[in-house]
Design an enzyme around this catalytic site. Sequence first.
Site, short mmCIF file in Angstrom:
data_model
loop_
_atom_site.label_atom_id
_atom_site.label_comp_id
_atom_site.label_asym_id
_atom_site.label_seq_id
_atom_site.Cartn_x
_atom_site.Cartn_y
_atom_site.Cartn_z
N ARG A 99 0.86 -1.18 0.00
CA ARG A 99 0.00 0.00 0.00
C ARG A 99 0.90 1.23 0.00
NH1 ARG A 99 -5.20 -1.50 1.00
NH2 ARG A 99 -5.53 -3.49 2.06
N SER A 100 0.46 2.28 -0.65
CA SER A 100 1.30 3.48 -0.75
C SER A 100 0.51 4.74 -0.44
CB SER A 100 1.91 3.59 -2.15
OG SER A 100 2.62 4.79 -2.29
N ASP A 177 -11.77 -11.83 -3.48
CA ASP A 177 -13.18 -11.60 -3.20
C ASP A 177 -14.05 -11.67 -4.45
OD1 ASP A 177 -12.59 -11.25 -0.54
OD2 ASP A 177 -12.49 -9.06 -0.67
N MET A 219 -13.51 -14.83 3.90
CA MET A 219 -13.31 -13.42 3.58
C MET A 219 -14.43 -12.91 2.67
SD MET A 219 -9.23 -12.86 3.18
CE MET A 219 -8.21 -12.67 4.64
N GLY A 220 -14.57 -11.60 2.61
CA GLY A 220 -15.61 -10.97 1.81
C GLY A 220 -16.29 -9.87 2.59
N ARG A 303 -19.15 -25.42 16.60
CA ARG A 303 -17.76 -24.95 16.51
C ARG A 303 -17.68 -23.85 15.44
NH1 ARG A 303 -17.76 -27.70 20.37
NH2 ARG A 303 -16.30 -29.32 21.03
N SER A 540 -11.92 -35.73 -20.36
CA SER A 540 -11.38 -35.45 -21.70
C SER A 540 -11.88 -34.14 -22.29
CB SER A 540 -11.72 -36.61 -22.64
OG SER A 540 -11.20 -37.82 -22.17
N MET A 672 -5.18 -41.81 -12.29
CA MET A 672 -5.23 -40.85 -11.18
C MET A 672 -5.91 -39.56 -11.63
SD MET A 672 -1.28 -39.51 -11.02
CE MET A 672 -1.62 -38.29 -9.79
N GLN A 674 -8.68 -39.38 -13.24
CA GLN A 674 -10.14 -39.53 -13.16
C GLN A 674 -10.66 -39.48 -11.73
OE1 GLN A 674 -11.20 -43.17 -15.16
NE2 GLN A 674 -11.15 -42.23 -17.19
#
Length: 789
Positions: A99-100, A177, A219-220, A303, A540, A672, A674
């Site tokens: 950030r600036s 986001d 997040m969002g 939880r 495929s 592997m 599939q």
Amino acid sequence: MGQRTKTTSNILYTSCQSGTASCQRLMDTPVIPFHLCVSGMNAAVRATVRVGLYAGAKVYFVHEGYQGLVDGGDNIRPATWESVSMMLQLGGTVIGSARSEDFRTREGRMKGACNLVKLGITNLCVIGGDGSLTGANQFRTEWSGLLDDLVKAGKITAAEAKKSSHLNIVGMVGSIDNDFCGTDMTIGTDSALHRIMEVVDAITTTAQSHQRTFILEVMGRHCGYLALVTALACGADWVFIPEMPPDDGWENHLCRRLTDQRGRGCRLNVIIVAEGAMSRDGKLITSDQIKKLVTDRLGFDTRTTILGHVQRGGTPSAFDRILGSRMGVEAVMALMEATPDTPACVVSLSGNLAVRLPLMECVQVTKDVTAAMAEGRFDDAIKLRGKSFQNNWNTYKLLAHINPPDVKSNINVAIMNIGAPCAGMNAAVRSAVRMGIIQGHTMLAVHDGFDGLAHGQIEPITWTSVTGWTGIGGSMLGTKRTLPGKLLEEISLNIAKFNIHALVIIGGFEAYVGGLELVQAREKYEEMCIPMVVIPATVSNNVPGSDFSIGADTALNTITSTCDRIKQSAAGTKRRVFIVETMGGYCGYLATMAGLAAGADAAYIFEEKFGIKDLEMNVEHLVEKMKTTVKRGLILRNENSNANYTTDFIFSLYSEEGKGIFDCRKNVLGHMQQGGTPTPFDRTFGTKMGAKSVRWLSEKLKECYRHGRIFANTPDSACVLGMRKRALTFQPLSELKGDTDFEHRIPKTQWWLKIRPIMKILAKYDIKLDTSEHADMEHVIKKSSSLGK
């Protein structure tokens, strides 16, 4: 798919020795990512640098975002081809982002302008969110005034100011986001969904064991995309998003829904909360608040898990890498074609197309969403987010809880899987079953494909039967490759016996061909005159009528992650080339897209013929590559790319020709590809396809109800549901025959062939890039006006 990094360019009118240099320009281009980093930025950086160099540009990195632009010095450094190697698999951005506060001031922007002018840079490519892109546009708007002030202050000469008289801006959106209007997906969003779903899958197992309720906060702050897609992909019981706060009294509704789910035998409840979720009166709804509600009212063991910044990190998904690469190419093209009158644009993704949109139009619509939420216009906020967001929300609302009509439709809809299994099939089955029940239909499960339909392996399937299916790979119904051609008599008898009024066929090329055979059998068997829909589901991605198939994204990520490990091995041992064989039958989609995502040196496919001279050229290319700092190679080969140039042959050829320079290893990935847990894309794609197919069948059944019975024999009563460029469309099976190569089981036209040159250019092959179908400038305002249609 694709996106880019922040890059700046100086345009000198000299001749360029590349196929894309019709504009006869030389570009000095710095790459700058701003503010928060996301997975996939490095793919955009890599593509921008390499395509810029390919086009004859001098490319610069701008380190540490706008702050690096202000500070100058070593923060702005030339980029080389090798400097962007081995970065595709890295999260974040290798050139830093910050950030600036300085850039927010005119004095800071003057310093940035001075640094660019001294280097002759007049093109800037920026990756960031709406704040970063707005800042870039302001920089461009002030450019001439900044140069005047710099001349007056004696910082630059009048000649330098004249040479750099205008600044071109191209933006690419990097945000997990997915909160920027005008693009379907932003860089980093898909990777963030991968992180979230990994946690959801892990939580689900413990929640089921202990009969717990889990609340997951993602997040969002101002956009609920991550929460919404997560809820859709995992079948959550409830989702809280800022765009659509729950109705007043939601506490009672939530508790009632959780209780109902437990009453049906569900052992867990999942609630997804966006961090910016709020009530109708504008008050935040927190995870702790929901936990207290559930615990106090229901006594459920509850939880809470807050994911935080784990969503921003990790290895980029294959989708984000391809997205970044495609957008990087498009951004360079946009800069090369820009004139002083061209408005600052943002490179976006619309369906399957790269498009250019006026930057400030996108920013304005993004701000309009925030305004709509603040004013309580929540339906408008959903629409302004875009058609994809709106479809996700509507699909989630329909499937979230059981709400069947009071009157049954007396319609029986059968659903079946055909062909090889793939991840995402079960998600499509689940949503089709639940959508059918919501519409009052009786849903029937057909086990083991057309064999099961012929032999009566048919039984009712209920709402609770498909609970938890979205995250399960393979086919829970069972699937076989058998076609119906030799079983038509038995199939017609069972359609009559079980009173089947409509058919959902989920599978690959066999599903497509099987559907055609059933349609052709309508002439002889009246029982076949029922509406039917084929949903493409195969690794495929070779079903005519659709740009994408369910399961291909999961397979692509499996290949890409394997290639990452292989490249890491090759980088450690040095001077090693790996030959990797992928699945796909005769379709080169997996080999091509994995080659782009993993940074392969070549990908051999059936659709693009190759011979011994091409193989020799590839070997010579690798020999030259071993002279650089990048001493490794990766070659992909589609399993049926050539009957004579087999994987073993190519391995032997490379081994012999590379003696003393590099050694070779080979890897056949096999089945592997599939298996595995479905990716977020395949879960949501399957869910939306399944739901849409049953809604379409319901409408067709009304059209085909004649004289007290169902009779469907028109071409449009048997369709493939597929993604075509920007929309899901239904296309009659009979009309797709002309676009089908039945011998090789592939469509005659395949969209992804047009992006193969990108892979070759990024691997440093000197070829011509076809820009005849470049993205023209569109308008986001026009797009948003049609979102509700």
